[in-house]
Motif scaffolding. Sequence first.
Motif, PDB file in Angstrom:
ATOM      1  N   HIS A   3     -22.668  22.318  58.324  1.00  0.00           N
ATOM      2  CA  HIS A   3     -22.196  23.681  57.845  1.00  0.00           C
ATOM      3  C   HIS A   3     -23.183  24.125  56.784  1.00  0.00           C
ATOM      4  O   HIS A   3     -23.242  23.352  55.898  1.00  0.00           O
ATOM      5  CB  HIS A   3     -20.635  23.816  57.418  1.00  0.00           C
ATOM      6  CG  HIS A   3     -19.955  23.260  58.714  1.00  0.00           C
ATOM      7  ND1 HIS A   3     -19.559  24.274  59.794  1.00  0.00           N
ATOM      8  CD2 HIS A   3     -19.227  22.092  59.212  1.00  0.00           C
ATOM      9  CE1 HIS A   3     -18.982  23.491  60.441  1.00  0.00           C
ATOM     10  NE2 HIS A   3     -18.737  22.144  60.073  1.00  0.00           N
ATOM     11  N   THR A   4     -23.632  25.588  56.746  1.00  0.00           N
ATOM     12  CA  THR A   4     -24.607  25.942  55.622  1.00  0.00           C
ATOM     13  C   THR A   4     -23.922  27.315  55.170  1.00  0.00           C
ATOM     14  O   THR A   4     -23.538  28.067  55.942  1.00  0.00           O
ATOM     15  CB  THR A   4     -26.063  26.176  56.193  1.00  0.00           C
ATOM     16  OG1 THR A   4     -26.368  24.811  56.892  1.00  0.00           O
ATOM     17  CG2 THR A   4     -26.875  26.567  55.118  1.00  0.00           C
ATOM     18  N   TRP A   5     -23.972  27.468  53.798  1.00  0.00           N
ATOM     19  CA  TRP A   5     -23.622  28.556  53.062  1.00  0.00           C
ATOM     20  C   TRP A   5     -24.884  29.018  52.087  1.00  0.00           C
ATOM     21  O   TRP A   5     -25.175  28.115  51.367  1.00  0.00           O
ATOM     22  CB  TRP A   5     -22.285  28.304  52.301  1.00  0.00           C
ATOM     23  CG  TRP A   5     -20.971  28.044  53.092  1.00  0.00           C
ATOM     24  CD1 TRP A   5     -20.112  28.693  53.585  1.00  0.00           C
ATOM     25  CD2 TRP A   5     -20.685  26.734  53.534  1.00  0.00           C
ATOM     26  NE1 TRP A   5     -19.474  28.282  54.424  1.00  0.00           N
ATOM     27  CE2 TRP A   5     -19.748  26.843  54.276  1.00  0.00           C
ATOM     28  CE3 TRP A   5     -21.242  25.517  53.153  1.00  0.00           C
ATOM     29  CZ2 TRP A   5     -18.794  25.799  55.018  1.00  0.00           C
ATOM     30  CZ3 TRP A   5     -20.402  24.521  53.779  1.00  0.00           C
ATOM     31  CH2 TRP A   5     -19.246  24.596  54.525  1.00  0.00           C
ATOM     32  N   LEU A  45     -21.127  24.719  41.428  1.00  0.00           N
ATOM     33  CA  LEU A  45     -21.370  25.998  41.712  1.00  0.00           C
ATOM     34  C   LEU A  45     -21.184  26.690  40.516  1.00  0.00           C
ATOM     35  O   LEU A  45     -22.043  27.882  40.334  1.00  0.00           O
ATOM     36  CB  LEU A  45     -20.433  26.479  42.539  1.00  0.00           C
ATOM     37  CG  LEU A  45     -20.383  25.799  44.017  1.00  0.00           C
ATOM     38  CD1 LEU A  45     -19.259  26.207  44.928  1.00  0.00           C
ATOM     39  CD2 LEU A  45     -21.648  26.323  44.723  1.00  0.00           C
ATOM     40  N   ARG A  46     -20.416  26.504  39.465  1.00  0.00           N
ATOM     41  CA  ARG A  46     -20.425  27.277  38.159  1.00  0.00           C
ATOM     42  C   ARG A  46     -21.690  27.307  37.423  1.00  0.00           C
ATOM     43  O   ARG A  46     -22.108  28.389  36.991  1.00  0.00           O
ATOM     44  CB  ARG A  46     -19.436  26.818  37.340  1.00  0.00           C
ATOM     45  CG  ARG A  46     -18.883  27.651  36.188  1.00  0.00           C
ATOM     46  CD  ARG A  46     -17.828  26.992  35.076  1.00  0.00           C
ATOM     47  NE  ARG A  46     -16.548  26.981  35.875  1.00  0.00           N
ATOM     48  CZ  ARG A  46     -15.879  26.101  36.340  1.00  0.00           C
ATOM     49  NH1 ARG A  46     -16.533  24.806  36.263  1.00  0.00           N
ATOM     50  NH2 ARG A  46     -14.760  26.157  36.935  1.00  0.00           N
ATOM     51  N   LEU A  57     -25.692  25.499  50.071  1.00  0.00           N
ATOM     52  CA  LEU A  57     -24.892  24.539  50.148  1.00  0.00           C
ATOM     53  C   LEU A  57     -24.823  24.026  51.834  1.00  0.00           C
ATOM     54  O   LEU A  57     -24.388  24.989  52.458  1.00  0.00           O
ATOM     55  CB  LEU A  57     -23.474  24.752  49.882  1.00  0.00           C
ATOM     56  CG  LEU A  57     -22.253  23.735  49.941  1.00  0.00           C
ATOM     57  CD1 LEU A  57     -22.746  22.533  49.235  1.00  0.00           C
ATOM     58  CD2 LEU A  57     -20.921  24.362  49.610  1.00  0.00           C
ATOM     59  N   THR A  58     -24.918  23.015  51.982  1.00  0.00           N
ATOM     60  CA  THR A  58     -25.000  22.023  53.200  1.00  0.00           C
ATOM     61  C   THR A  58     -23.894  21.148  53.434  1.00  0.00           C
ATOM     62  O   THR A  58     -23.692  20.109  52.579  1.00  0.00           O
ATOM     63  CB  THR A  58     -26.292  21.525  53.486  1.00  0.00           C
ATOM     64  OG1 THR A  58     -27.316  22.569  53.283  1.00  0.00           O
ATOM     65  CG2 THR A  58     -26.372  20.930  55.014  1.00  0.00           C
ATOM     66  N   LEU A  59     -23.151  21.010  54.460  1.00  0.00           N
ATOM     67  CA  LEU A  59     -22.121  20.010  54.607  1.00  0.00           C
ATOM     68  C   LEU A  59     -22.266  19.373  55.807  1.00  0.00           C
ATOM     69  O   LEU A  59     -22.386  20.046  57.112  1.00  0.00           O
ATOM     70  CB  LEU A  59     -20.740  20.752  54.671  1.00  0.00           C
ATOM     71  CG  LEU A  59     -19.529  19.552  54.696  1.00  0.00           C
ATOM     72  CD1 LEU A  59     -18.248  20.240  53.923  1.00  0.00           C
ATOM     73  CD2 LEU A  59     -18.972  19.400  56.078  1.00  0.00           C
ATOM     74  N   LEU A  73     -22.265  16.301  50.918  1.00  0.00           N
ATOM     75  CA  LEU A  73     -22.693  17.710  50.549  1.00  0.00           C
ATOM     76  C   LEU A  73     -23.868  17.752  49.746  1.00  0.00           C
ATOM     77  O   LEU A  73     -24.214  16.700  49.197  1.00  0.00           O
ATOM     78  CB  LEU A  73     -21.553  18.119  49.677  1.00  0.00           C
ATOM     79  CG  LEU A  73     -20.239  18.776  49.863  1.00  0.00           C
ATOM     80  CD1 LEU A  73     -19.249  18.845  49.034  1.00  0.00           C
ATOM     81  CD2 LEU A  73     -20.358  19.676  51.064  1.00  0.00           C
ATOM     82  N   THR A  74     -24.721  18.831  50.089  1.00  0.00           N
ATOM     83  CA  THR A  74     -26.122  19.104  49.423  1.00  0.00           C
ATOM     84  C   THR A  74     -26.086  20.244  48.808  1.00  0.00           C
ATOM     85  O   THR A  74     -25.914  21.127  49.394  1.00  0.00           O
ATOM     86  CB  THR A  74     -27.213  18.661  50.523  1.00  0.00           C
ATOM     87  OG1 THR A  74     -26.961  17.322  51.105  1.00  0.00           O
ATOM     88  CG2 THR A  74     -28.483  18.757  49.843  1.00  0.00           C
ATOM     89  N   LEU A  75     -26.245  20.418  47.543  1.00  0.00           N
ATOM     90  CA  LEU A  75     -26.458  21.774  46.888  1.00  0.00           C
ATOM     91  C   LEU A  75     -27.603  21.976  46.324  1.00  0.00           C
ATOM     92  O   LEU A  75     -27.878  21.013  45.279  1.00  0.00           O
ATOM     93  CB  LEU A  75     -25.231  21.866  45.893  1.00  0.00           C
ATOM     94  CG  LEU A  75     -25.236  23.328  45.164  1.00  0.00           C
ATOM     95  CD1 LEU A  75     -25.252  24.568  46.025  1.00  0.00           C
ATOM     96  CD2 LEU A  75     -24.029  23.571  44.206  1.00  0.00           C
ATOM     97  N   GLY A  76     -28.328  22.911  46.799  1.00  0.00           N
ATOM     98  CA  GLY A  76     -29.785  23.079  45.915  1.00  0.00           C
ATOM     99  C   GLY A  76     -30.302  24.475  46.231  1.00  0.00           C
ATOM    100  O   GLY A  76     -29.627  25.384  46.862  1.00  0.00           O
TER     101      GLY A  76
END
Length: 584
Positions: A3-5, A45-46, A57-59, A73-76
Motif C-alpha cells: 500500500h502506498t500513500w 509524519l509531523r 509512505l509504503t506499507l 513501513l517505509t517513509l521517504g
Amino acid sequence: MTHTWQITTVVDAARARIATARLAAEHGVSVLDRTRLVTGLTAQLRQRLIKGGVWRLTLETTPASKPEPQLRLTLGPAPEDNRDAPTWRAAVPATERGGRVGTGSVRTGPTALAEALFSADDDTARVLDALTEQEALVAFHREELHQTNQGVLALHAELDAAGRAQRDLFAAERAARTEAEEARRRLTFLADASAALTASLNHGEIVRLLPELLTPTYAGSVDVWLLDDEEEERRLGPRPAAAVVAARTGRPQYAAAHPGGLPGVDDRPPSALHPTLPLLCVPLLARRAPLGVLILTPPGDRWNADDAVMLIELARRAAIAIDNAQRFEHSRDIAETLQRALLTDLPTTPGLRLAARYLPATHGLNIGGDWYDAFRQPDGSLITVIGDVTGHGLHAAVMMSQLRTALRAYAVDGGSPSQLLTRLHLFLHHLQPDLYATAVIARFRPDEPVLTWAAAGHPPPVLRTPDGRVHTLDAKPGAMLGIPLRQEIEDHTVQLPPGSTLALYTDGLVERRAQGIDPGIERLTEALSALPVPELDGDLENAADRVLDPMLQDSEGDDDVCLLLCHITSEWVPSPRPAPAGGP
C-alpha cells in the motif's frame, strides 16, 4: 501486498496514519506493537510536514512463503520531489497474512477522524492497562526483590557475625594452643632440670649447673648466693638489698624501676648495685631454713608471670637438691673419717712385705663394709684378713668395725684362720641376725714355708709362685658369716716358698654386673703374673697400683674395692721341718 500513500498535507498524513492503524489491526499486530508503530509513524509524519514537500509512505506485508509475517513501513521523499532526505523504516510482527482494508476505503471526514481518534485512544487505553499491569508486576517484583535483598543483607550480616565469631574462636584456640604449648615446654624444662639437679650429690656441681640450665632462655645471668659459703662471700662482696630481704623473709623479691606484678613476688625499688637491671631474687629454702638466694636478671625486658612461677618452683627444687647434697657430703666426710681411722697401719715383718689399697665406691655414700687388717698373734704368727660386710653406709661401716675388733680379740687366744672365722660367724649371727659378711683369713708363720688360710663366702685368694705362675686358691670355702646355719669352717694350706705373692681382695675388684666374677678373677691373675720379680721384691706399693690400674678401667664405681698384697722375700728363712698336713 503493498500500500502506498502520497503525503503533502495534514489530511494526507491523517489518512495514511488511519490506514496504517487499520491494516496493522487487520494483520493481527498486537496492540503494543501497533501503538508503537503508529506513534512512531505520527512523529515522522509531523517532522516531514514541517519540512514540506511530497512524501511517500509504503506499507508492505511479507509474502506467504516467509515463516514469520511482518508489516514493513517505509517513509521517504516521493520520486518527483528530488529531495535528499533520510528514509524512515519500521517493521512489526503480524499474525495474519493479507488484509481486507484498502487505501481507498479510508475516509477523512469528521466522523472518520473521530472514529480513528477513539480507536487510537482505545489502543492507548489498552496499552496503558498493559502498562499498569506491568507496573504492578514490576512493583510486586520490586517488593519481592526488596524483601529478598533484606534477607540477603540479613544473611550477610549473620554470615559476617558467624565469620567474626569463628575468627575469634580460631584466635582463642590458637592462643590456648600456644599457652598449652608454653605450659608443656615449661613443665618439660622443669622436669628435666629437676632430674639434672637431683642426679648429683655434690652441691658445688648443682650450683654450677643452675646457670647452664637457665641461660639464656629464662635468665640473662644467674648468681647463686649460698649463705654458708664464706669464701665466696669474701670474693664477691656485698649482695643486692633484694637478695638480702629474700634471704631474711623467705619471699621472692623483684627489684626494678617499675613494679613487676609477678604472682607471689614482692616489688622493691631498683638495686643500688645494679640500678638499670631488673633483679628477681628467689630464696633457696630447704626445711624452712634459707640456704641462699638465686639472683636472676631477665632474658629480655622482664619475665612473664608463668615464667616467674616456674622459676620459683625450680628454686625450691634446687634448694632441696643442694640441701640433700650438703647433708650427704657431711655424712660422707664423717663416714670416710671413721672408716679410714679403722683401717690398720700394716705391720713390718722381716721377710714379709705388705701393701694395701682401699677405694670407696664413687657412687652414693663413699663408705662401705670392706676392710682389711694385719696383726700378730702371741705366738709370732702374722694374721692377714680381708672382709666385706653386706650393704653400704654407716651401718655397714659400724658392723665392719665391730667384726674387726672381735677378730683381734679372738686372735689373742690363738687359733687357726678357720677357728677365727667360725667364732666370727657365731658372733655376727647373734649380734646382727639380718646382716652378713664374707672374709678370708691367711696366717704366716716365720718358721714355716706354709700358708694357712680359710674363707667364708669370699672370693678365693690368688697366689703367685716364684716361677711366675698364678694359682687360684679355690678350695671349698665356708658359707657366709652370720647366716642362720651352724658351720665349722675348714683350714687349707699351701706351700709358700720365698718370692711368692698372695693377693687378697674383695668382690668390688673383680665382679661386674654384666660379666660376673670369674672373668674378673682371670684378669687379676693375668695382672699379677705380669709383675716382674724385682718390682715385687723392691716396690710392692707400686706393684699394688699396677695391679689395680687395669682392673679399675671398667669399674662401675658402685662397690668398694679392697686389695691386700703379701709378698715373701728372700729374707724369709723358714726352718726345714715339714709343714703339717692340715690344721694349725
